[in-house]
Scaffold this motif. Structure first.
Motif, PDB file in Angstrom:
ATOM      1  N   GLY A  51       0.798  -1.215   0.000  1.00 46.51           N
ATOM      2  CA  GLY A  51       0.000   0.000   0.000  1.00 46.51           C
ATOM      3  C   GLY A  51       0.836   1.272   0.000  1.00 46.51           C
ATOM      4  N   PRO A  52       0.214   2.354  -0.351  1.00 44.17           N
ATOM      5  CA  PRO A  52       0.927   3.631  -0.442  1.00 44.17           C
ATOM      6  C   PRO A  52       1.324   4.193   0.924  1.00 44.17           C
ATOM      7  CG  PRO A  52      -1.403   3.933  -0.929  1.00 44.17           C
ATOM      8  CD  PRO A  52      -1.173   2.469  -0.807  1.00 44.17           C
ATOM      9  N   ARG A  53       0.604   3.821   1.967  1.00 46.99           N
ATOM     10  CA  ARG A  53       0.940   4.315   3.310  1.00 46.99           C
ATOM     11  C   ARG A  53       2.316   3.848   3.740  1.00 46.99           C
ATOM     12  NH1 ARG A  53      -3.382   3.953   8.084  1.00 46.99           N
ATOM     13  NH2 ARG A  53      -1.856   5.175   9.192  1.00 46.99           N
ATOM     14  N   THR A  54       2.652   2.630   3.422  1.00 44.84           N
ATOM     15  CA  THR A  54       3.941   2.083   3.830  1.00 44.84           C
ATOM     16  C   THR A  54       5.083   2.867   3.202  1.00 44.84           C
ATOM     17  OG1 THR A  54       2.923  -0.091   3.990  1.00 44.84           O
ATOM     18  CG2 THR A  54       5.327  -0.025   3.919  1.00 44.84           C
ATOM     19  N   VAL A  55       4.956   3.164   1.925  1.00 43.29           N
ATOM     20  CA  VAL A  55       6.000   3.923   1.232  1.00 43.29           C
ATOM     21  C   VAL A  55       6.137   5.312   1.852  1.00 43.29           C
ATOM     22  CG1 VAL A  55       6.690   4.920  -0.980  1.00 43.29           C
ATOM     23  CG2 VAL A  55       5.691   2.636  -0.900  1.00 43.29           C
ATOM     24  N   ALA A  56       5.017   5.961   2.134  1.00 46.06           N
ATOM     25  CA  ALA A  56       5.059   7.295   2.735  1.00 46.06           C
ATOM     26  C   ALA A  56       5.665   7.240   4.137  1.00 46.06           C
ATOM     27  CB  ALA A  56       3.658   7.897   2.777  1.00 46.06           C
ATOM     28  N   LEU A  57       5.330   6.232   4.915  1.00 44.91           N
ATOM     29  CA  LEU A  57       5.902   6.110   6.257  1.00 44.91           C
ATOM     30  C   LEU A  57       7.406   5.846   6.209  1.00 44.91           C
ATOM     31  CD1 LEU A  57       3.116   4.149   8.163  1.00 44.91           C
ATOM     32  CD2 LEU A  57       3.861   6.509   8.558  1.00 44.91           C
ATOM     33  N   VAL A  58       7.838   5.018   5.273  1.00 44.32           N
ATOM     34  CA  VAL A  58       9.273   4.752   5.119  1.00 44.32           C
ATOM     35  C   VAL A  58       9.988   6.037   4.705  1.00 44.32           C
ATOM     36  CG1 VAL A  58      10.986   3.524   3.714  1.00 44.32           C
ATOM     37  CG2 VAL A  58       9.030   2.287   4.673  1.00 44.32           C
ATOM     38  N   LEU A  59       9.410   6.789   3.780  1.00 49.39           N
ATOM     39  CA  LEU A  59      10.006   8.046   3.349  1.00 49.39           C
ATOM     40  C   LEU A  59      10.083   9.034   4.516  1.00 49.39           C
ATOM     41  CD1 LEU A  59      11.041   9.929   1.111  1.00 49.39           C
ATOM     42  CD2 LEU A  59       8.671  10.574   0.708  1.00 49.39           C
ATOM     43  N   GLY A  60       9.000   9.171   5.274  1.00 51.22           N
ATOM     44  CA  GLY A  60       8.995  10.063   6.430  1.00 51.22           C
ATOM     45  C   GLY A  60      10.028   9.661   7.463  1.00 51.22           C
ATOM     46  N   ALA A  61      10.119   8.364   7.739  1.00 51.70           N
ATOM     47  CA  ALA A  61      11.103   7.871   8.701  1.00 51.70           C
ATOM     48  C   ALA A  61      12.526   8.129   8.201  1.00 51.70           C
ATOM     49  CB  ALA A  61      10.885   6.380   8.956  1.00 51.70           C
ATOM     50  N   ALA A  62      12.745   7.953   6.909  1.00 47.79           N
ATOM     51  CA  ALA A  62      14.069   8.221   6.337  1.00 47.79           C
ATOM     52  C   ALA A  62      14.435   9.697   6.468  1.00 47.79           C
ATOM     53  CB  ALA A  62      14.107   7.787   4.871  1.00 47.79           C
ATOM     54  N   LEU A  63      13.478  10.579   6.244  1.00 43.01           N
ATOM     55  CA  LEU A  63      13.737  12.013   6.410  1.00 43.01           C
ATOM     56  C   LEU A  63      14.075  12.343   7.866  1.00 43.01           C
ATOM     57  CD1 LEU A  63      10.934  13.481   4.128  1.00 43.01           C
ATOM     58  CD2 LEU A  63      13.397  13.670   3.755  1.00 43.01           C
ATOM     59  N   LEU A  64      13.351  11.738   8.798  1.00 43.96           N
ATOM     60  CA  LEU A  64      13.640  11.962  10.217  1.00 43.96           C
ATOM     61  C   LEU A  64      15.026  11.438  10.593  1.00 43.96           C
ATOM     62  CD1 LEU A  64      10.149  11.090  11.736  1.00 43.96           C
ATOM     63  CD2 LEU A  64      11.169  13.361  11.495  1.00 43.96           C
ATOM     64  N   LEU A  65      15.370  10.259  10.100  1.00 46.81           N
ATOM     65  CA  LEU A  65      16.686   9.691  10.372  1.00 46.81           C
ATOM     66  C   LEU A  65      17.794  10.565   9.780  1.00 46.81           C
ATOM     67  CD1 LEU A  65      18.409   7.328  11.457  1.00 46.81           C
ATOM     68  CD2 LEU A  65      18.137   6.257   9.210  1.00 46.81           C
ATOM     69  N   LEU A  66      17.608  11.027   8.551  1.00 48.37           N
ATOM     70  CA  LEU A  66      18.602  11.905   7.933  1.00 48.37           C
ATOM     71  C   LEU A  66      18.765  13.196   8.723  1.00 48.37           C
ATOM     72  CD1 LEU A  66      17.861  11.491   4.125  1.00 48.37           C
ATOM     73  CD2 LEU A  66      19.903  10.769   5.358  1.00 48.37           C
ATOM     74  N   SER A  67      17.669  13.720   9.227  1.00 53.42           N
ATOM     75  CA  SER A  67      17.731  14.932  10.032  1.00 53.42           C
ATOM     76  C   SER A  67      18.583  14.719  11.283  1.00 53.42           C
ATOM     77  CB  SER A  67      16.319  15.368  10.420  1.00 53.42           C
ATOM     78  OG  SER A  67      16.362  16.425  11.341  1.00 53.42           O
ATOM     79  N   VAL A  68      18.361  13.603  11.968  1.00 50.96           N
ATOM     80  CA  VAL A  68      19.115  13.300  13.183  1.00 50.96           C
ATOM     81  C   VAL A  68      20.597  13.091  12.852  1.00 50.96           C
ATOM     82  CG1 VAL A  68      19.437  11.569  15.004  1.00 50.96           C
ATOM     83  CG2 VAL A  68      17.131  12.378  14.428  1.00 50.96           C
ATOM     84  N   LEU A  69      20.886  12.319  11.808  1.00 48.55           N
ATOM     85  CA  LEU A  69      22.279  12.050  11.445  1.00 48.55           C
ATOM     86  C   LEU A  69      23.001  13.324  11.013  1.00 48.55           C
ATOM     87  CD1 LEU A  69      21.871   8.675   9.501  1.00 48.55           C
ATOM     88  CD2 LEU A  69      22.782   9.020  11.814  1.00 48.55           C
TER      89      LEU A  69
END
Length: 174
Positions: A51-69
């Motif tokens: 589903g599209p929600r999973t892709v959006a959640l993975v993208l959001g989580a990746a953005l959050l992780l990149l922000s922290v790193l």
């Protein structure tokens, strides 16, 4: 007078301006995650189990992780390096007039698209951007802007099936 001139000390923010990019990544990541979680559709159908929600959640989580790193790297003293061939003088202040005109053209285009359609709004966008960036050949710029706008409308609306509003031209070409 700068902070350095006033106090004789270097500002903590000097050299850490890249934290702004980190903050932007954090905000966008939070918006993606919050917006995705607020959606009522919980998953894909039989043909799309993820589903599209999973892709959006993975993208959001990746953005959050990149922000922290990125924040950790900056606070440890890391910073981006300018390109070797870069000929931009970073000490020169930005041209607020040009930036303001470009922002105005973008806002005007967004407001015009639903009213007059993409071909006319796109012409305003492209011709306005050329004017803001210094071109003063109005007839040529307007003709090129109209041509680019019409071509992009035909490509997206006609060939790719992306519905761009045609406005008054819909009756002529649509």
């Amino acid at each position: 007078m700068t902070v350095l001139e006033k106090t004789g000390k270097k500002s903590w923010w000097r050299g850490r301006s890249e934290l702004g990019v980190s903050a932007l990544l954090l905000v966008v990541g939070l918006l993606v995650v919050i917006d995705t979680l607020a959606e009522s559709n919980t998953g894909g159908g039989d043909s799309d189990p993820i589903g599209p929600r999973t892709v959006a959640l993975v993208l959001g989580a990746a953005l959050l992780l990149l922000s922290v790193l990125l924040t950790i790297d900056i606070l440890r003293g890391g910073h981006g390096e300018a390109e070797g061939g870069e000929d931009v003088d970073l000490g020169t202040p930005m041209d607020l007039r040009t930036v303001g005109m470009l922002a105005g053209v973008l806002v005007a285009t967004a407001a015009l698209i639903p009213l007059v359609g993409w071909p006319i709004a796109g012409t305003v966008l492209f011709a306005g951007a050329t004017y803001a960036l210094g071109s003063r050949s109005f007839p040529r710029d307007l003709a090129i802007a109209a041509g680019v706008s019409l071509v992009t409308w035909f490509l997206f609306d006609g060939l790719l099936g992306v519905d761009l509003p045609g406005g008054p031209l819909m009756g002529v070409f649509g």
